[in-house]
Design a protein around this motif. Sequence first.
Motif, short mmCIF file in Angstrom:
data_model
loop_
_atom_site.label_atom_id
_atom_site.label_comp_id
_atom_site.label_asym_id
_atom_site.label_seq_id
_atom_site.Cartn_x
_atom_site.Cartn_y
_atom_site.Cartn_z
N ASP A 121 0.83 -1.34 0.06
CA ASP A 121 0.05 -0.01 0.11
C ASP A 121 1.00 1.16 0.01
O ASP A 121 1.47 1.61 1.16
CB ASP A 121 -0.93 0.06 1.12
CG ASP A 121 -1.75 1.22 1.21
OD1 ASP A 121 -1.90 1.90 0.29
OD2 ASP A 121 -2.69 1.17 2.04
N LEU A 122 0.99 1.83 -1.04
CA LEU A 122 1.84 3.17 -1.11
C LEU A 122 1.40 4.10 -0.26
O LEU A 122 2.30 5.04 0.01
CB LEU A 122 1.81 3.54 -2.96
CG LEU A 122 2.76 4.81 -3.10
CD1 LEU A 122 4.28 4.19 -2.86
CD2 LEU A 122 2.81 4.99 -4.65
N ASN A 123 0.35 4.37 0.19
CA ASN A 123 -0.13 5.39 1.18
C ASN A 123 0.65 5.15 2.50
O ASN A 123 0.51 6.18 3.25
CB ASN A 123 -1.61 5.12 1.28
CG ASN A 123 -2.60 5.54 0.31
OD1 ASN A 123 -2.28 6.52 -0.66
ND2 ASN A 123 -3.86 4.95 -0.13
N ARG A 124 1.30 4.11 2.77
CA ARG A 124 1.94 4.17 3.95
C ARG A 124 3.05 5.03 4.09
O ARG A 124 3.13 5.86 4.97
CB ARG A 124 2.60 2.77 4.08
CG ARG A 124 1.56 1.47 4.47
CD ARG A 124 2.58 0.24 4.88
NE ARG A 124 1.64 -0.73 5.55
CZ ARG A 124 1.05 -1.78 4.73
NH1 ARG A 124 1.65 -1.75 3.44
NH2 ARG A 124 0.35 -2.63 5.29
N THR A 125 3.52 5.18 2.96
CA THR A 125 4.49 6.67 2.75
C THR A 125 3.93 7.73 3.12
O THR A 125 4.26 8.60 3.86
CB THR A 125 5.26 6.60 1.51
OG1 THR A 125 5.96 5.36 1.24
CG2 THR A 125 6.24 7.64 1.28
N PHE A 126 2.79 8.13 2.61
CA PHE A 126 2.15 9.28 2.57
C PHE A 126 1.80 9.53 4.07
O PHE A 126 1.82 10.45 4.56
CB PHE A 126 1.04 9.65 1.55
CG PHE A 126 1.52 9.51 0.19
CD1 PHE A 126 2.05 10.73 -0.44
CD2 PHE A 126 1.13 8.44 -0.53
CE1 PHE A 126 2.39 10.65 -1.73
CE2 PHE A 126 1.70 8.27 -2.09
CZ PHE A 126 2.15 9.48 -2.33
N GLU A 127 1.38 8.38 4.65
CA GLU A 127 0.51 8.48 6.17
C GLU A 127 1.69 8.92 7.09
O GLU A 127 1.53 9.46 7.88
CB GLU A 127 -0.02 7.22 6.28
CG GLU A 127 -1.46 7.08 5.47
CD GLU A 127 -2.16 5.77 5.81
OE1 GLU A 127 -1.26 4.90 6.47
OE2 GLU A 127 -2.97 5.41 4.91
#
Length: 261
Positions: free
Chosen positions: A199-205
Amino acid sequence: MSILDEIVDRTRDDVKRRRKAVPPEQLRARLKDRGDDRPFAEALASRPGVSVIAEHKRRAPSAEHELRTGSTVEEVVAAYQRAGATALSVLTDEPFFGGELTDLAKARGASDLPIIRKDFIVHPYQVLETAVSGADALLLIVAALEDKDLAKLYRKAREYDLDVLVEVHDGEELERALEVVDADVIGINNRDLRDLSIDLNRTFELLSHVPAGKVVVSESGISRREEIEELERVGVDAVLVGSHFMRQDDIEAACRELAAL
């Protein structure tokens, strides 16, 4: 038992065998033959835009077959350098990823880019191995280590002038990375090593919780230039890409596209 637990248990057994075969004192005698330093963290921080850490990776637990056949380590890393990669990652775990410790020396001989050893480092012997085998940095995975071991391995790596990429994948692990070792280089793994989901959103989160002044690397699941541009917009310093490159017919062109050269 998660895949990470399985890998760590196997790694501990493998380290015991290697220590018997080549005692630590024999390895220490080789420290004097180390080549010139190639600062890993400095290379990532000093380049404008998002740096690409290009990885040599033969296999992945989530893949049934080798990611790439017919190319040597030397050919792959030379292509990465021509394509504009800032640094190299060499995966040396053998049972699950098909890597070899000797791949580090091969990569160093074929490129002048800084190299990180990517493996499941759980024992100081592996840090010593890394120092004498051609790497400039190593990976420490917070999810695989207790706080005392994380601190000990980080300290030992710095004693050998190795940079350290401290990998996290959630807020609790990030907090540990900052409190236990005050990591200078933080890798946010978009892949959950317990179930292999991405889940690439892990970086943004997680990025907003990283203090200013840290070098941040986004790892796993990156395959498009648009993703790198979005990561650059929010302040990511580097990306680590392995499987995507290793699957391509033209590995140099694939790396060049993401490095925007």
